[in-house]
Design a protein around this motif. Structure first.
Motif, short mmCIF file in Angstrom:
data_model
loop_
_atom_site.label_atom_id
_atom_site.label_comp_id
_atom_site.label_asym_id
_atom_site.label_seq_id
_atom_site.Cartn_x
_atom_site.Cartn_y
_atom_site.Cartn_z
N VAL A 1 13.75 -9.50 4.81
CA VAL A 1 13.77 -9.58 3.09
C VAL A 1 13.25 -8.11 2.68
CG1 VAL A 1 11.12 -10.24 3.02
CG2 VAL A 1 12.84 -11.06 1.13
N TYR A 2 13.99 -7.64 1.50
CA TYR A 2 13.41 -6.47 0.83
C TYR A 2 12.37 -6.63 -0.08
CZ TYR A 2 13.88 -2.39 -2.12
OH TYR A 2 13.56 -1.23 -2.83
N LEU A 3 11.23 -6.13 -0.03
CA LEU A 3 10.21 -6.25 -0.74
C LEU A 3 9.98 -5.39 -1.97
CD1 LEU A 3 7.48 -6.76 2.08
CD2 LEU A 3 8.38 -8.66 0.63
N ALA A 4 10.75 -5.49 -3.00
CA ALA A 4 10.98 -4.35 -4.11
C ALA A 4 9.91 -3.59 -4.55
CB ALA A 4 11.77 -5.20 -5.19
N ASP A 5 8.91 -4.34 -4.60
CA ASP A 5 7.55 -3.22 -5.39
C ASP A 5 7.14 -2.31 -4.40
OD1 ASP A 5 7.31 -4.51 -8.03
OD2 ASP A 5 6.77 -6.43 -7.00
N HIS A 6 7.22 -2.61 -3.09
CA HIS A 6 7.04 -1.63 -2.05
C HIS A 6 7.93 -0.86 -1.66
CE1 HIS A 6 3.16 -3.69 -2.55
NE2 HIS A 6 3.61 -4.76 -2.02
N ASP A 7 9.25 -1.19 -1.78
CA ASP A 7 10.42 -0.43 -1.12
C ASP A 7 10.65 -0.44 0.24
OD1 ASP A 7 12.48 1.00 -1.32
OD2 ASP A 7 11.93 3.08 -1.33
N VAL A 8 9.98 -1.58 0.61
CA VAL A 8 9.98 -1.89 2.15
C VAL A 8 10.88 -3.28 2.46
CG1 VAL A 8 8.57 -2.84 4.24
CG2 VAL A 8 7.54 -1.23 2.35
N THR A 9 11.62 -2.84 3.62
CA THR A 9 12.17 -3.98 4.34
C THR A 9 11.51 -4.67 5.54
OG1 THR A 9 14.52 -3.13 3.59
CG2 THR A 9 14.59 -4.93 5.49
N ALA A 10 11.18 -5.75 5.39
CA ALA A 10 10.40 -6.46 6.54
C ALA A 10 11.50 -7.38 7.22
CB ALA A 10 9.27 -7.56 5.87
N PHE B 1 7.48 -7.74 14.52
CA PHE B 1 7.81 -7.05 13.07
C PHE B 1 8.36 -6.09 13.00
CE2 PHE B 1 5.01 -10.52 12.54
CZ PHE B 1 5.01 -11.21 11.27
N ARG B 2 9.38 -5.65 12.16
CA ARG B 2 9.85 -4.27 12.01
C ARG B 2 10.08 -4.14 10.49
NH1 ARG B 2 15.32 -3.23 14.99
NH2 ARG B 2 16.16 -4.58 13.45
N PHE B 3 9.19 -2.93 9.98
CA PHE B 3 8.99 -2.68 8.68
C PHE B 3 9.76 -1.34 8.53
CE2 PHE B 3 4.88 -5.00 9.01
CZ PHE B 3 5.55 -6.18 8.64
N THR B 4 10.55 -1.26 7.51
CA THR B 4 11.24 0.01 7.02
C THR B 4 10.59 0.48 5.80
OG1 THR B 4 13.34 -0.76 8.39
CG2 THR B 4 13.58 1.16 7.14
N TYR B 5 9.97 1.72 6.07
CA TYR B 5 9.17 2.22 4.72
C TYR B 5 10.14 3.37 4.18
CZ TYR B 5 4.94 -0.02 6.34
OH TYR B 5 3.96 -1.07 6.80
N PRO B 6 9.69 3.64 2.92
CA PRO B 6 10.24 4.78 2.19
C PRO B 6 9.23 5.94 2.59
CG PRO B 6 8.58 3.65 0.69
CD PRO B 6 8.74 2.70 2.07
N LYS B 7 9.59 7.23 1.90
CA LYS B 7 8.76 8.29 2.07
C LYS B 7 7.58 8.23 1.38
CE LYS B 7 8.80 13.35 1.36
NZ LYS B 7 7.90 13.71 2.43
N SER B 8 6.42 8.13 1.93
CA SER B 8 5.08 7.81 1.25
C SER B 8 3.87 8.24 2.10
CB SER B 8 4.88 6.32 1.10
OG SER B 8 3.79 6.15 0.51
N GLN C 1 8.10 8.49 6.60
CA GLN C 1 9.43 8.93 6.17
C GLN C 1 10.27 7.96 5.79
OE1 GLN C 1 9.56 12.58 5.78
NE2 GLN C 1 7.64 12.54 6.49
N ARG C 2 11.19 8.22 4.84
CA ARG C 2 12.22 7.32 4.49
C ARG C 2 13.07 6.80 5.50
NH1 ARG C 2 12.93 5.00 -0.10
NH2 ARG C 2 15.17 3.93 -0.29
N GLY C 3 13.09 5.44 5.45
CA GLY C 3 13.83 4.99 6.53
C GLY C 3 12.96 4.88 7.96
N GLU C 4 11.59 5.34 7.88
CA GLU C 4 10.96 5.08 9.05
C GLU C 4 10.59 3.58 9.37
OE1 GLU C 4 6.91 7.01 11.39
OE2 GLU C 4 7.53 7.74 9.24
N GLN C 5 10.81 3.37 10.55
CA GLN C 5 10.40 1.89 11.17
C GLN C 5 9.12 1.81 11.90
OE1 GLN C 5 13.97 0.60 13.16
NE2 GLN C 5 15.07 0.06 11.39
#
Length: 758
Positions: free
Chosen positions: A134-143, A154-161, A243-247
């Motif tokens: 699922v895409y968590l829109a407020d955090h720009d994270v795909t879980a 679990f695999r979380f794909t993060y934005p640059k932050s 980094q953006r796209g970092e898992q």
């Protein structure tokens, strides 16, 4: 040379085709875990949640949209997810145990459920039994989540932050968390549970593959200065730059026994497997398990509904046992509060599941039934009683002593290799005593003396209890015969199996509460829900004589009157009296709105009734009504059920009915015939034998059986034998748009009834 090349190509082609034919189909792709999730307190369309787990797995994961303690932990209509929860919840009415939540967030850190919650859309959600995304829109994270029996990745794909976090919420009834940054590790436990369990803790171990640069703990929403915290509500937070796209990957394991045991399970079940490898293994397990039943020749929607129902059936009850460092089967006991040896299962209510869920397991998955029976032995040895509802210990929720059916049926249908003598003692003990927390029999002193639980002695649901106890006594009698118990010991149970007759009111032709002095309850409203009955009325419970439908027919005056009474269920309007509850409970509303008269498929008491035409010579009416219910009330959609799914029971009704038969009386050898939904069905039995059901002319209009053969011989009986099916069989059916009113009409064609025993 050219001919040789063509010959080699042909050989390769044949070999390739052979490999394709033997490869298991990906049946799991038909499953929709969201089926039934569009529910609420007032109206159940299943009351399910997307369960990400393996069949009968100890732990299940689900996205959480509800608040802590809300049984509706995921609802399709919700807009926000506040965590991904390890759950063992059998139903919203039972609530949860062994639960903690994990949530990836970014930006300004808020640890509360509302603060960390994120908007999501079903358009950016993938739910499969073995995988969730699922895409968590407020955090720009795909879980993403994928499970094993006792662990998950679990695999979380993060934005640059520079403010990326993971929150671990151990919930609010006494919990512990500790962060160990040098090991990229979080440990803890949660004690939150809904029913009595001694020394209950669910221990968890979590490893991150990214170094922890921020480590914090919170007592509720208050930041502490410690990396280890015991509190009413303990929360851990780890953080890092991304980094953006970092898992970022988590390996998660839990145990009801200890942190050490959680580590053992993690190593055993995951090893060094990647997320993708774990996902593929989970998918393979699901396909192998679902492959025990292969259906062909229906619509895509029918196949989706079938396998979505079968998926839901394969969670209950769930494993509570673990495997220790010495490769021994062990479990936490909710009764002793200690680690004990052997199997244990939990999270099911026999009032629901004795009817069709357990019969299907005995047919298609007997290996797991053997483990479950060994688990029941441990329930009895450690707690002194067999459970009627377990969550994970005893829970006083529903009525009946239906553990008798679950135990008896397993042995009668071939279960062996476990201590049946101890289980026999458990059944006799439960049948003659009232136990704590819903065990044994409420009102047993009246039942054993009068033959019924009276209406006027302040024991609720008395008529329903009487009817269920009578069936349970039949189950005990059947098991006693199979174990060659002395007639002097078991005759009383055969006698009590006829106690249903004491509640039959010849004036109304219905079951009715009876007072201690032998008079019937007055006034009597057959449309009144509750009171003398359980989540139903007299029109529903009158048919609850599983063991002796012939005897019920005789009470009603014979076949003609019996059939007219059956027809009346659909002719009557869906009126009701809700005065006992003081509100229109969801079960009542679910009957009312489907416009099928007094037929209330959304709850268990009447679900078998459609098959009772088989006992009186009009099997074509069973064929009609069963197909009608399958077509109208089941869909692989969020609103796909017509009431509570109930631990696999409502799904099991559909799966059995789609096969073309149903276990009206589980503690007998027989299944009552309907008509199959598909053109071809193959039961791949666990010993390698097959039951193949061919109905090539099946269609939306061809719903009636014109002719039937069983292993090549004409077959007019309205039932099938479990024992014979387990030897393998080929069943051929010629389907027709018109009922064959000459087939299955003789007394010799009718299913078993106790009254016919010589």
């Amino acid at each position: 040379m050219k001919k040789l090349f063509l010959f080699i190509a042909l050989i390769i082609s044949i070999k390739s085709f052979s490999q394709q034919k033997t490869k298991l189909p990906s049946l799991v792709d038909y499953v929709n875990p969201l089926m039934g999730s569009d529910s609420k307190y007032e109206l159940s369309n299943g009351n399910t949640y997307p369960a990400i787990a393996l069949p009968w797995g100890m732990n299940t994961w689900t996205p959480q949209t509800g608040k802590i303690g809300d049984g509706w932990q995921y609802t399709y209509a919700a807009n926000k997810i506040n965590g991904f929860k390890q759950t063992h919840q059998p139903s919203p009415w039972m609530n949860d145990y062994g639960q903690f939540a994990i949530m990836p967030v970014t930006g300004h850190l808020k640890v509360t459920q509302n603060g960390r919650a994120s908007w999501f859309s079903h358009k950016a959600e993938i739910a499969k039994p073995y995988y969730y995304n699922v895409y968590l829109a407020d955090h720009d994270v795909t879980a993403e989540i994928t499970p094993t029996e006792r662990t998950a990745q679990f695999r979380f794909t993060y934005p640059k932050s520079d403010s990326s976090y993971i929150i671990i919420d151990a919930l609010d009834r006494g919990s512990f968390v500790q962060i160990i940054p040098k090991e990229n590790k979080i440990i803890g436990y949660t004690t939150r549970h809904a029913f009595k369990s001694k020394n209950f803790k669910d221990y968890f171990v979590i490893y991150s593959d990214k170094p922890i640069t921020i480590a914090q703990t919170y007592s509720d929403s208050t930041l502490t200065d410690s990396l280890g915290l015991r509190a009413k509500h303990a929360i851990a937070v780890i953080g890092f730059k991304t980094q953006r796209g970092e898992q970022v990957h988590l390996r998660v394991s839990s145990s009801f026994i200890s942190l050490e045991q959680a580590e053992i399970s993690l190593k055993r079940e995951q090893g060094s497997d990647s997320f993708d490898a774990t996902e593929q293994k989970a998918k393979d397990v699901w396909n192998k398990t679902l492959n025990n039943v292969v259906v062909e020749g229906g619509t895509v929607d029918q196949e989706r509904t079938f396998y979505s129902c079968l998926y839901r059936m394969l969670f209950f009850p769930n494993k509570l046992y673990e495997i220790n460092a010495k490769n021994q089967i062990v479990h936490y006991s909710p009764y002793t509060g200690k680690e004990e040896s052997g199997y244990l299962f939990g999270g099911t209510g026999f009032w629901d599941t004795f009817r069709a869920l357990y019969p299907f397991l005995n047919l298609a998955y007997p290996h797991i039934v053997k483990e479950m029976q060994e688990g029941l032995i441990n329930d009895y040895k450690e707690g002194g009683w067999l459970p009627e509802w377990s969550s994970p210990g005893y829970a006083n929720v529903m009525i009946g002593n239906n553990s008798a059916s679950v135990v008896a049926e397993a042995y009668l249908k071939g279960g062996r290799g476990y201590d049946i003598e101890t289980l026999w003692q458990a059944l006799v003990h439960g049948a003659n005593n009232k136990g704590p927390d819903g065990t044994g029999r409420e009102g047993v002193e009246y039942y054993n003396k009068l033959g019924y639980v009276p209406y006027d002695v302040k024991i609720g649901e008395n008529a329903a209890r009487t009817l269920e106890y009578a069936y349970d006594d039949f189950a005990i009698y059947q098991l006693g015969k199979a174990l060659h118990k002395p007639e002097a010991e078991i005759a009383i149970y055969k006698e009590r199996a006829l106690n249903y007759k004491k509640l039959f009111d010849p004036q109304t032709g219905l079951m009715r509460g009876k007072n201690k002095d032998g008079s019937f309850e007055t006034p009597f409203n057959p449309f009144k829900w509750g009171d003398a009955f359980t989540e139903g009325n007299s029109w529903h419970y009158t048919w609850g004589v599983f063991q002796d439908i012939k005897g019920l027919e005789t009470l009603m005056g014979g076949k003609k009157q019996f059939l007219a009474k059956l027809d009346s269920v659909f002719i009557l309007p869906p009126v009701f009296d809700d005065s006992y509850y003081g509100e229109v409970i969801h079960e009542i509303r679910e009957m009312q709105i489907v416009n099928m008269g007094q037929y209330a498929h959304g709850n268990e008491p009447i679900q078998h009734m459609l098959y009772l035409y088989d006992y009186a010579g009009e099997p074509w009416k069973t064929q009609y009504h069963v197909r009608d219910v399958m077509n109208k009330l089941y869909f692989a959609t969020p609103d796909g059920y017509c009431g509570d799914e109930d631990n696999g029971q409502t799904s099991a009704w559909y799966v059995f009915s789609a096969l073309g038969f149903y276990p009206v009386c589980p503690a007998s050898d027989q299944y009552e015939l309907g008509a199959p939904l598909f053109k071809k069905i193959t039961l791949n039995l666990e010993d390698g034998k097959k039951v193949v059901i061919n109905a090539p002319g099946n269609s939306d209009s061809n719903i009636y059986i014109k002719n039937m053969t069983f292993n090549g011989k004409p077959y007019d009986f309205n039932w099938l034998s479990h024992r014979v099916l387990m030897q393998g069989a080929i069943i051929n059916l010629d389907m027709s748009p018109q009922p064959n009113k000459l087939r299955g009409i003789k007394d010799a064609d009718f299913p078993y009834s106790l009254s016919n025993d010589k």
